[in-house]
Design a protein around this motif. Structure first.
Motif, mmCIF file in Angstrom:
data_model
loop_
_atom_site.group_PDB
_atom_site.id
_atom_site.type_symbol
_atom_site.label_atom_id
_atom_site.label_comp_id
_atom_site.label_asym_id
_atom_site.label_seq_id
_atom_site.Cartn_x
_atom_site.Cartn_y
_atom_site.Cartn_z
ATOM 1 N N LEU A 1 41.648 35.333 28.559
ATOM 2 C CA LEU A 1 40.477 35.384 29.431
ATOM 3 C C LEU A 1 40.079 33.997 29.932
ATOM 4 C CD1 LEU A 1 38.306 37.998 27.483
ATOM 5 C CD2 LEU A 1 39.648 38.377 29.558
ATOM 6 N N ALA A 2 40.215 32.997 29.071
ATOM 7 C CA ALA A 2 39.833 31.639 29.473
ATOM 8 C C ALA A 2 40.770 31.069 30.528
ATOM 9 C CB ALA A 2 39.794 30.726 28.250
ATOM 10 N N THR A 3 42.048 31.427 30.449
ATOM 11 C CA THR A 3 43.035 30.859 31.378
ATOM 12 C C THR A 3 43.283 31.745 32.592
ATOM 13 O OG1 THR A 3 44.830 31.857 30.069
ATOM 14 C CG2 THR A 3 44.210 29.594 29.540
ATOM 15 N N ALA A 4 42.695 32.929 32.623
ATOM 16 C CA ALA A 4 42.894 33.853 33.741
ATOM 17 C C ALA A 4 42.076 33.423 34.955
ATOM 18 C CB ALA A 4 42.489 35.270 33.323
ATOM 19 N N PRO A 5 42.501 33.828 36.164
ATOM 20 C CA PRO A 5 41.667 33.587 37.349
ATOM 21 C C PRO A 5 40.343 34.332 37.198
ATOM 22 C CG PRO A 5 43.445 35.120 37.855
ATOM 23 C CD PRO A 5 43.731 34.574 36.490
ATOM 24 N N LYS A 6 39.312 33.838 37.828
ATOM 25 C CA LYS A 6 37.979 34.401 37.630
ATOM 26 C C LYS A 6 37.424 35.022 38.921
ATOM 27 C CE LYS A 6 37.671 32.714 33.392
ATOM 28 N NZ LYS A 6 38.951 31.997 33.312
ATOM 29 N N SER A 7 36.683 36.097 38.746
ATOM 30 C CA SER A 7 35.963 36.714 39.854
ATOM 31 C C SER A 7 34.794 37.513 39.297
ATOM 32 C CB SER A 7 36.877 37.648 40.656
ATOM 33 O OG SER A 7 36.119 38.377 41.603
ATOM 34 N N ASN A 8 33.620 37.303 39.865
ATOM 35 C CA ASN A 8 32.450 38.088 39.467
ATOM 36 C C ASN A 8 32.034 39.042 40.580
ATOM 37 O OD1 ASN A 8 31.369 36.313 41.320
ATOM 38 N ND2 ASN A 8 29.475 35.955 40.163
ATOM 39 N N SER A 9 32.966 39.355 41.471
ATOM 40 C CA SER A 9 32.639 40.191 42.623
ATOM 41 C C SER A 9 32.173 41.581 42.203
ATOM 42 C CB SER A 9 33.842 40.298 43.564
ATOM 43 O OG SER A 9 34.964 40.841 42.880
ATOM 44 N N ALA A 10 32.792 42.165 41.195
ATOM 45 C CA ALA A 10 32.376 43.496 40.737
ATOM 46 C C ALA A 10 30.980 43.431 40.117
ATOM 47 C CB ALA A 10 33.382 44.044 39.731
ATOM 48 N N TYR A 11 30.725 42.383 39.352
ATOM 49 C CA TYR A 11 29.409 42.204 38.737
ATOM 50 C C TYR A 11 28.322 42.065 39.806
ATOM 51 C CZ TYR A 11 25.565 39.596 36.590
ATOM 52 O OH TYR A 11 24.317 39.175 36.204
ATOM 53 N N MET A 12 28.585 41.245 40.807
ATOM 54 C CA MET A 12 27.603 41.041 41.867
ATOM 55 C C MET A 12 27.389 42.320 42.668
ATOM 56 S SD MET A 12 26.614 37.975 41.418
ATOM 57 C CE MET A 12 25.690 37.682 42.922
ATOM 58 N N ALA A 13 28.471 43.074 42.890
ATOM 59 C CA ALA A 13 28.378 44.295 43.685
ATOM 60 C C ALA A 13 27.512 45.350 42.991
ATOM 61 C CB ALA A 13 29.775 44.852 43.955
ATOM 62 N N ILE A 14 27.758 45.595 41.714
ATOM 63 C CA ILE A 14 26.985 46.617 41.019
ATOM 64 C C ILE A 14 25.538 46.173 40.819
ATOM 65 C CG2 ILE A 14 27.573 45.846 38.681
ATOM 66 C CD1 ILE A 14 27.122 49.491 39.946
ATOM 67 N N THR A 15 25.325 44.863 40.661
ATOM 68 C CA THR A 15 23.959 44.353 40.539
ATOM 69 C C THR A 15 23.171 44.597 41.822
ATOM 70 O OG1 THR A 15 24.656 42.636 38.977
ATOM 71 C CG2 THR A 15 22.554 42.294 40.108
#
Length: 422
Positions: A325-339
């Motif tokens: 998880l630490a070395t994977a690419p990051k995206s919070n798009s799903a989190y922002m969308a559901i929020t």
């Protein structure tokens, strides 16, 4: 029976207090308040064993007030009333200083019983808590007090206290105690910034020492046995629990696998693999998300393995998930969308569904639109046809923004192809 060493060696002046330089050094806030002789209502917040009670006692002795000490774990309203009854008596002519240890364990009614008296100055309150007072102490009490945070004592600052403890034991027993500087250092570093724990360890080391030629020799072996795991500051229901999980989460979000492994190791050492597993599953969705959708699958497999294996083997799949998880690419798009979608749900009334999305049923006489008129996407090229899905009031709302990672950009390209083919 003699009192514990931690009590016998308790400092008598502020200059003797170990640590807390950020508030007790010359010209620092708490030191200036104490030196002024006018003591306000205060709350001391910090881990146990770092000097909160000691400082409160020194304050009481220096200001000439009558000191009453209560503990939130065992005190009742009647105990508080007994202190209140001393107001105006000869024994309290210089005022009453109430030291209330572990105030977070008092309920709202018990805390409220003090409000009138700390408001008008009949009682000066110094309360201590190991939990964040803004969460655990009644707001009306907080508003009448100044909060000072006490911090764990650094290991280097604790070494002289450990050496002083051995010297005091040697003086009391009349027998020389032989202890190396390395042992003192290991005790200081092994007690996690807790002065009381360090003094208890010193006393136990002296009791377990070998008697050689009339001298007590503290051995490295006995020290290691007594110090082991003592540096773990962890409370499953307190600030340390949530601070550790927060540090783990933010380290993974920040792509620092080494820091993440450190905090995971502290949680593993405390035996709390369930909290780690739950947090890792959250991170996989919240912070890695659609940049690497398989992260949740791999993390779930690691979590299941850890819970089935138990400690100590559970550390292996946990480490794998943390590093992934630490070395994977990051995206919070799903989190922002559901929020964003949830914000609309909370702010809007229950909106009608578009007629073509409703379950088939009779339209009724006088209906503006008769028939469902739903377009079945699989009947169209590329299995796509444009039609309205959101309620009319939100028809143009956009919740999800494609992230800039490879995975989501590929999905965006596919979406554009669908639209361009129409």
């Amino acid at each position: 029976m003699p009192s514990p060493l931690a009590d016998r060696i308790r400092p008598k002046t502020l200059d003797d207090v170990v640590g807390q330089e950020h508030i007790l050094s010359e010209n620092k806030p708490l030191r200036r308040i104490i030196d002024s002789g006018s003591v306000p209502n205060m709350i001391f917040y910090g881990p146990s064993g770092i000097g909160k009670t000691t400082v409160a006692r020194i304050i009481a002795e220096n200001c000439g007030m009558s000191l009453y000490k209560l503990n939130g774990t065992s005190s009742s309203v009647s105990d508080i009333k007994d202190v209140i009854a001393q107001i105006g008596t000869f024994g309290a002519e210089n005022g009453i200083l109430l030291y209330l240890d572990e105030i977070q364990y008092l309920n709202k009614k018990q805390q409220q019983s003090l409000l009138e008296y700390i408001e008008n100055g009949d009682i000066t309150l110094i309360a201590s808590t190991t939990e964040n007072p803004y969460f655990s102490v009644y707001n009306a009490v907080i508003s009448r007090c100044t909060v000072f945070e006490f911090k764990p004592v650094s290991a280097d600052a604790l070494i002289p206290a450990v050496q002083r403890g051995f010297r005091l034991l040697s003086e009391e027993s009349g027998s020389e105690i032989i202890v190396t500087d390395e042992i003192c250092r290991n005790i200081a570093y092994g007690c996690g910034g807790d002065v009381r724990k360090a003094m208890n360890t010193v006393e136990l080391c002296a009791l377990c020492g070998e008697i050689i030629d009339g001298k007590t020799v503290v051995t490295d072996e006995s020290m290691k046995t007594l110090v082991q795991r003592s540096n773990m500051r962890y409370d499953r229901d307190g600030d340390q629990h949530y601070d550790l999980l927060s540090a783990l989460h933010k380290s993974i979000r920040g792509s620092d696998e080494n820091a993440a492994l450190h905090y995971a190791a502290r949680l593993i050492e405390a035996g709390d693999i369930l909290s780690i597993c739950r947090r890792l599953l959250c991170i996989a969705c919240e912070d890695v998300g659609l940049a690497y959708p398989q992260a949740i699958v791999v993390t779930k497999a690691c979590v299941d393995s850890a819970l089935q294996l138990g400690l100590p083997e559970a550390r292996l799949p946990i480490a794998e998930a943390v590093i992934l998880l630490a070395t994977a690419p990051k995206s919070n798009s799903a989190y922002m969308a559901i929020t964003a979608a949830l914000d609309d749900v909370k702010s809007c009334d229950a909106l009608d569904f578009p007629r073509h999305l409703q379950n088939k049923h009779f339209d009724g006489n006088g209906a503006d639109i008769v028939g469902q008129h739903y377009l079945y996407p699989h009947d169209f090229p590329n299995h796509y046809v444009k039609q309205q899905y959101l309620p009319d009031a939100l028809a143009d709302r956009i919740y999800y923004e494609f992230g800039d990672n490879k995975q989501e950009q590929a999905a965006l390209a596919f979406r554009k192809k669908l639209l361009n083919d129409k």
